[in-house]
Write a protein that holds these residues in place. Structure first.
Motif, mmCIF file in Angstrom:
data_model
loop_
_atom_site.group_PDB
_atom_site.id
_atom_site.type_symbol
_atom_site.label_atom_id
_atom_site.label_comp_id
_atom_site.label_asym_id
_atom_site.label_seq_id
_atom_site.Cartn_x
_atom_site.Cartn_y
_atom_site.Cartn_z
ATOM 1 N N MET A 55 0.829 -1.178 0.000
ATOM 2 C CA MET A 55 0.000 0.000 0.000
ATOM 3 C C MET A 55 0.877 1.246 0.000
ATOM 4 O O MET A 55 1.986 1.230 0.513
ATOM 5 N N THR A 56 0.335 2.308 -0.560
ATOM 6 C CA THR A 56 0.960 3.625 -0.498
ATOM 7 C C THR A 56 0.053 4.501 0.359
ATOM 8 O O THR A 56 -1.162 4.518 0.152
ATOM 9 N N TYR A 57 0.644 5.200 1.317
ATOM 10 C CA TYR A 57 -0.130 5.976 2.281
ATOM 11 C C TYR A 57 0.031 7.469 2.022
ATOM 12 O O TYR A 57 1.095 7.932 1.590
ATOM 13 N N PHE A 58 -1.033 8.199 2.327
ATOM 14 C CA PHE A 58 -1.045 9.643 2.145
ATOM 15 C C PHE A 58 -1.673 10.303 3.359
ATOM 16 O O PHE A 58 -2.707 9.836 3.861
ATOM 17 N N ALA A 59 -1.060 11.384 3.821
ATOM 18 C CA ALA A 59 -1.625 12.201 4.896
ATOM 19 C C ALA A 59 -2.297 13.404 4.245
ATOM 20 O O ALA A 59 -1.671 14.149 3.482
ATOM 21 N N VAL A 60 -3.568 13.553 4.544
ATOM 22 C CA VAL A 60 -4.366 14.656 4.005
ATOM 23 C C VAL A 60 -4.742 15.555 5.174
ATOM 24 O O VAL A 60 -5.315 15.079 6.153
ATOM 25 N N THR A 61 -4.379 16.822 5.081
ATOM 26 C CA THR A 61 -4.769 17.751 6.129
ATOM 27 C C THR A 61 -5.721 18.791 5.565
ATOM 28 O O THR A 61 -5.551 19.268 4.439
ATOM 29 N N TYR A 62 -6.728 19.073 6.364
ATOM 30 C CA TYR A 62 -7.720 20.084 6.019
ATOM 31 C C TYR A 62 -7.605 21.228 7.014
ATOM 32 O O TYR A 62 -7.420 20.995 8.209
ATOM 33 N N SER A 63 -7.769 22.443 6.524
ATOM 34 C CA SER A 63 -7.911 23.614 7.375
ATOM 35 C C SER A 63 -9.261 24.234 7.059
ATOM 36 O O SER A 63 -9.614 24.404 5.887
ATOM 37 N N TYR A 64 -10.014 24.536 8.108
ATOM 38 C CA TYR A 64 -11.291 25.235 7.945
ATOM 39 C C TYR A 64 -11.613 25.939 9.252
ATOM 40 O O TYR A 64 -11.094 25.584 10.311
ATOM 41 N N SER A 69 0.628 3.947 -6.183
ATOM 42 C CA SER A 69 -0.223 5.124 -6.350
ATOM 43 C C SER A 69 0.608 6.372 -6.102
ATOM 44 O O SER A 69 1.616 6.350 -5.394
ATOM 45 N N ASN A 70 0.155 7.481 -6.671
ATOM 46 C CA ASN A 70 0.896 8.731 -6.523
ATOM 47 C C ASN A 70 -0.014 9.840 -6.014
ATOM 48 O O ASN A 70 -1.198 9.616 -5.756
ATOM 49 N N LEU A 71 0.552 11.029 -5.875
ATOM 50 C CA LEU A 71 -0.216 12.158 -5.353
ATOM 51 C C LEU A 71 -1.433 12.494 -6.205
ATOM 52 O O LEU A 71 -2.465 12.885 -5.674
ATOM 53 N N VAL A 72 -1.317 12.325 -7.497
ATOM 54 C CA VAL A 72 -2.466 12.591 -8.368
ATOM 55 C C VAL A 72 -3.601 11.619 -8.051
ATOM 56 O O VAL A 72 -4.775 12.010 -7.999
ATOM 57 N N ASP A 73 -3.279 10.367 -7.797
ATOM 58 C CA ASP A 73 -4.298 9.382 -7.431
ATOM 59 C C ASP A 73 -4.987 9.774 -6.120
ATOM 60 O O ASP A 73 -6.217 9.715 -6.009
ATOM 61 N N ALA A 74 -4.197 10.178 -5.141
ATOM 62 C CA ALA A 74 -4.755 10.585 -3.852
ATOM 63 C C ALA A 74 -5.609 11.835 -4.004
ATOM 64 O O ALA A 74 -6.703 11.938 -3.441
ATOM 65 N N GLU A 75 -5.118 12.784 -4.768
ATOM 66 C CA GLU A 75 -5.864 14.024 -4.999
ATOM 67 C C GLU A 75 -7.182 13.737 -5.715
ATOM 68 O O GLU A 75 -8.225 14.277 -5.331
ATOM 69 N N THR A 76 -7.146 12.885 -6.701
ATOM 70 C CA THR A 76 -8.360 12.533 -7.438
ATOM 71 C C THR A 76 -9.396 11.920 -6.506
ATOM 72 O O THR A 76 -10.586 12.269 -6.562
ATOM 73 N N LEU A 77 -8.965 11.021 -5.637
ATOM 74 C CA LEU A 77 -9.878 10.406 -4.673
ATOM 75 C C LEU A 77 -10.465 11.465 -3.741
ATOM 76 O O LEU A 77 -11.684 11.535 -3.552
ATOM 77 N N GLN A 89 0.158 14.709 1.238
ATOM 78 C CA GLN A 89 1.565 14.319 1.197
ATOM 79 C C GLN A 89 1.674 12.806 1.279
ATOM 80 O O GLN A 89 0.906 12.162 2.007
ATOM 81 N N THR A 90 2.633 12.253 0.562
ATOM 82 C CA THR A 90 2.929 10.839 0.708
ATOM 83 C C THR A 90 3.480 10.643 2.117
ATOM 84 O O THR A 90 4.264 11.449 2.613
#
Length: 95
Positions: free
Chosen positions: A1-10, A60-68, A86-87
């Motif tokens: 698996m490839t892991y990605f950390a997604v952070t949101y600010s709101y 998987s790459n950043l584009v894949d994560a962003e698309t999801l 970020q990966t």
């Protein structure tokens, strides 16, 4: 698996975030059922924002994560002040 950390600010006072939260959580629940969520939840410092860790197939790459993550209602409806993806390399993990 490839892991990605997604952070949101709101904004913690955002009515739009409160309105969309149930739909956002349905989106997250779907990703969890599909095996793409490692963990997800809001920050508790009162500043607003959240961390979502996703897992995608090896290679998987950043584009894949962003698309999801572009399918998240928070993103689609433009209520986020900022989003980073970020990966991530989980050197130590329990999952």
């Amino acid at each position: 698996m490839t892991y990605f950390a997604v952070t949101y600010s709101y904004s913690p006072d955002s009515e739009a975030v409160v309105e969309l939260r149930p739909t956002h959580r349905e989106f997250i629940a779907t990703l969890l059922a599909e095996g793409n969520i490692v963990g997800s939840g809001p920050f508790t410092d009162g500043e607003g924002g959240a961390l979502i860790v996703i897992a995608l197939p090896e290679g998987s790459n950043l584009v894949d994560a962003e698309t999801l993550m572009n399918n998240d209602p928070f993103y689609k409806e433009g209520v986020l002040e900022n989003r980073t993806i970020q990966t991530w390399n989980p050197v130590s993990k329990i999952f």
